[in-house]
Motif scaffolding. Structure first.
Motif, PDB file in Angstrom:
ATOM      1  N   SER A   1       1.602  17.577  -7.515  1.00  0.00           N
ATOM      2  CA  SER A   1       1.363  16.193  -7.922  1.00  0.00           C
ATOM      3  C   SER A   1       2.011  15.222  -6.941  1.00  0.00           C
ATOM      4  O   SER A   1       1.952  14.012  -7.129  1.00  0.00           O
ATOM      5  CB  SER A   1       1.915  15.946  -9.332  1.00  0.00           C
ATOM      6  N   LYS A   2       2.621  15.771  -5.876  1.00  0.00           N
ATOM      7  CA  LYS A   2       3.290  14.936  -4.873  1.00  0.00           C
ATOM      8  C   LYS A   2       2.283  14.537  -3.798  1.00  0.00           C
ATOM      9  O   LYS A   2       2.318  15.004  -2.667  1.00  0.00           O
ATOM     10  CB  LYS A   2       4.482  15.691  -4.271  1.00  0.00           C
TER      11      LYS A   2
ATOM     12  N   TYR B   1       0.822  -1.211   0.000  1.00  0.00           N
ATOM     13  CA  TYR B   1       0.000   0.000   0.000  1.00  0.00           C
ATOM     14  C   TYR B   1       0.860   1.265   0.000  1.00  0.00           C
ATOM     15  O   TYR B   1       1.920   1.284   0.596  1.00  0.00           O
ATOM     16  CB  TYR B   1      -0.908   0.000   1.234  1.00  0.00           C
ATOM     17  N   PRO B   2       0.390   2.389  -0.614  1.00  0.00           N
ATOM     18  CA  PRO B   2      -0.782   2.450  -1.482  1.00  0.00           C
ATOM     19  C   PRO B   2      -0.522   1.708  -2.795  1.00  0.00           C
ATOM     20  O   PRO B   2       0.561   1.844  -3.373  1.00  0.00           O
ATOM     21  CB  PRO B   2      -0.977   3.950  -1.730  1.00  0.00           C
ATOM     22  N   SER B   3      -1.478   0.954  -3.263  1.00  0.00           N
ATOM     23  CA  SER B   3      -1.329   0.201  -4.498  1.00  0.00           C
ATOM     24  C   SER B   3      -2.243   0.784  -5.567  1.00  0.00           C
ATOM     25  O   SER B   3      -3.258   1.418  -5.261  1.00  0.00           O
ATOM     26  CB  SER B   3      -1.641  -1.273  -4.273  1.00  0.00           C
ATOM     27  N   THR B   4      -1.872   0.580  -6.816  1.00  0.00           N
ATOM     28  CA  THR B   4      -2.664   1.091  -7.930  1.00  0.00           C
ATOM     29  C   THR B   4      -3.775   0.112  -8.261  1.00  0.00           C
ATOM     30  O   THR B   4      -3.494  -1.055  -8.563  1.00  0.00           O
ATOM     31  CB  THR B   4      -1.789   1.308  -9.172  1.00  0.00           C
ATOM     32  N   PRO B   5      -5.023   0.531  -8.189  1.00  0.00           N
ATOM     33  CA  PRO B   5      -6.118  -0.385  -8.526  1.00  0.00           C
ATOM     34  C   PRO B   5      -6.130  -0.689 -10.018  1.00  0.00           C
ATOM     35  O   PRO B   5      -5.884   0.191 -10.844  1.00  0.00           O
ATOM     36  CB  PRO B   5      -7.367   0.387  -8.094  1.00  0.00           C
ATOM     37  N   SER B   6      -6.413  -1.925 -10.348  1.00  0.00           N
ATOM     38  CA  SER B   6      -6.453  -2.334 -11.749  1.00  0.00           C
ATOM     39  C   SER B   6      -7.506  -1.540 -12.502  1.00  0.00           C
ATOM     40  O   SER B   6      -8.648  -1.396 -12.052  1.00  0.00           O
ATOM     41  CB  SER B   6      -6.762  -3.829 -11.834  1.00  0.00           C
ATOM     42  N   GLY B   7      -7.119  -1.001 -13.656  1.00  0.00           N
ATOM     43  CA  GLY B   7      -8.060  -0.252 -14.483  1.00  0.00           C
ATOM     44  C   GLY B   7      -8.214   1.205 -14.114  1.00  0.00           C
ATOM     45  O   GLY B   7      -9.052   1.897 -14.691  1.00  0.00           O
ATOM     46  N   TRP B   8      -7.407   1.700 -13.164  1.00  0.00           N
ATOM     47  CA  TRP B   8      -7.481   3.093 -12.735  1.00  0.00           C
ATOM     48  C   TRP B   8      -6.116   3.747 -12.893  1.00  0.00           C
ATOM     49  O   TRP B   8      -5.072   3.102 -12.731  1.00  0.00           O
ATOM     50  CB  TRP B   8      -7.909   3.202 -11.273  1.00  0.00           C
ATOM     51  N   THR B   9      -6.108   5.071 -13.155  1.00  0.00           N
ATOM     52  CA  THR B   9      -4.868   5.830 -13.333  1.00  0.00           C
ATOM     53  C   THR B   9      -4.957   7.133 -12.554  1.00  0.00           C
ATOM     54  O   THR B   9      -5.940   7.871 -12.678  1.00  0.00           O
ATOM     55  CB  THR B   9      -4.629   6.152 -14.816  1.00  0.00           C
ATOM     56  N   GLY B  10      -3.928   7.428 -11.758  1.00  0.00           N
ATOM     57  CA  GLY B  10      -3.898   8.657 -10.978  1.00  0.00           C
ATOM     58  C   GLY B  10      -3.016   9.713 -11.614  1.00  0.00           C
ATOM     59  O   GLY B  10      -1.947   9.399 -12.142  1.00  0.00           O
ATOM     60  N   SER B  11      -3.446  10.978 -11.556  1.00  0.00           N
ATOM     61  CA  SER B  11      -2.644  12.078 -12.095  1.00  0.00           C
ATOM     62  C   SER B  11      -3.181  13.403 -11.594  1.00  0.00           C
ATOM     63  O   SER B  11      -4.350  13.521 -11.214  1.00  0.00           O
ATOM     64  CB  SER B  11      -2.645  12.073 -13.627  1.00  0.00           C
ATOM     65  N   ALA B  12      -2.311  14.429 -11.608  1.00  0.00           N
ATOM     66  CA  ALA B  12      -2.742  15.785 -11.289  1.00  0.00           C
ATOM     67  C   ALA B  12      -3.607  16.314 -12.421  1.00  0.00           C
ATOM     68  O   ALA B  12      -3.397  15.993 -13.597  1.00  0.00           O
ATOM     69  CB  ALA B  12      -1.537  16.690 -11.066  1.00  0.00           C
ATOM     70  N   LEU B  13      -4.573  17.146 -12.087  1.00  0.00           N
ATOM     71  CA  LEU B  13      -5.491  17.705 -13.078  1.00  0.00           C
ATOM     72  C   LEU B  13      -4.997  19.022 -13.666  1.00  0.00           C
ATOM     73  O   LEU B  13      -5.554  19.500 -14.652  1.00  0.00           O
ATOM     74  CB  LEU B  13      -6.870  17.926 -12.442  1.00  0.00           C
ATOM     75  N   HIS B  14      -3.966  19.612 -13.046  1.00  0.00           N
ATOM     76  CA  HIS B  14      -3.462  20.915 -13.502  1.00  0.00           C
ATOM     77  C   HIS B  14      -1.992  21.021 -13.147  1.00  0.00           C
ATOM     78  O   HIS B  14      -1.552  20.502 -12.118  1.00  0.00           O
ATOM     79  CB  HIS B  14      -4.260  22.053 -12.847  1.00  0.00           C
ATOM     80  N   GLY B  15      -1.232  21.726 -13.988  1.00  0.00           N
ATOM     81  CA  GLY B  15       0.203  21.828 -13.778  1.00  0.00           C
ATOM     82  C   GLY B  15       0.619  22.747 -12.651  1.00  0.00           C
ATOM     83  O   GLY B  15       1.765  22.695 -12.201  1.00  0.00           O
TER      84      GLY B  15
END
Length: 212
Positions: free
Chosen positions: A34-35, A16-30
């Motif tokens: 994003s940390k 943990y934290p683990s990436t769920p299958s079929g999901w992608t994490g990212s910041a929505l704005h520059g």
């Protein structure tokens, strides 16, 4: 009608934290952080607080997280049979999303997105506006909830939306801490700091009568 998505995050890994299958994490704005700590975690309270109390606090949750629970035995959403939830956590302002795989909405189709959400009281965090959590869909179809602030309780939220009247469209489910979007050439950034937990994500086709 059968659900297109019925996600309880039980199949994620145990690192943990683990990436769920079929999901992608990212910041929505520059222009936001994003940390963040984001992914599936276990809410077994002893192992959770052991992580929080590590020197680097990989979950970025507050040290008094356990004290904020009105009832630690009710940290899980209703009818939950495993301890896994999706977390997005950041001690500084962000607008961050975990997005699902893409789905296709047929012409003249209608949908209901239901999600259980748990947050702190965002009104007590930070000196500036703190917009909190959101549930949304994005892609060819865009819809977003009002800002979510559950004040240390699990609450169920629903978002209804429709496809196009004349053609199919692609969209993804988006679980968010903060929000950024552009509509009619007007951009809107609604950042947040703190954390949000998401669980029991169900995407369900519905009839026009239910939608309306």
């Amino acid at each position: 009608m059968p659900a297109l998505l019925d996600e309880d995050f039980s199949s994620a890994g145990t690192s943990y934290p683990s990436t769920p299958s079929g999901w992608t994490g990212s910041a929505l704005h520059g222009n936001v952080s994003s940390k963040v700590a984001a992914g599936v975690i276990s809410l077994k309270i002893d192992s959770l607080m052991a992580k929080v109390n590590e020197a680097d606090n990989p979950y970025k949750l507050p040290g008094n997280f356990e004290d904020t629970l009105s009832d630690p035995d009710k940290i899980l959403s209703p009818d939950k049979d495993n301890y896994n939830v999706l977390m997005i956590s950041s001690p500084i302002k962000t607008a961050y999303s975990y997005k699902s795989t893409a789905y296709t909405a047929g012409a003249n189709s209608y949908y209901k997105l239901s999600v259980y959400v748990y947050t702190p009281d965002f009104h007590t965090i930070g000196e500036d506006a703190n917009y909190g959590a959101f549930i949304a869909v994005s892609g060819d179809i865009n819809a977003v909830s009002a800002p979510i602030n559950t004040k240390n309780t699990w609450q169920a939220f629903s978002l209804y939306f429709s496809g196009y009247g004349y053609k199919s469209a692609s969209f993804s489910v988006s679980l968010q801490l903060g929000d950024y979007r552009t509509e009619d050439d007007v951009s809107s950034l609604r950042p947040a700091e703190g954390y949000a937990l998401f669980d029991s994500v169900v995407l369900q086709p519905v009839s026009y009568e239910t939608f309306n």
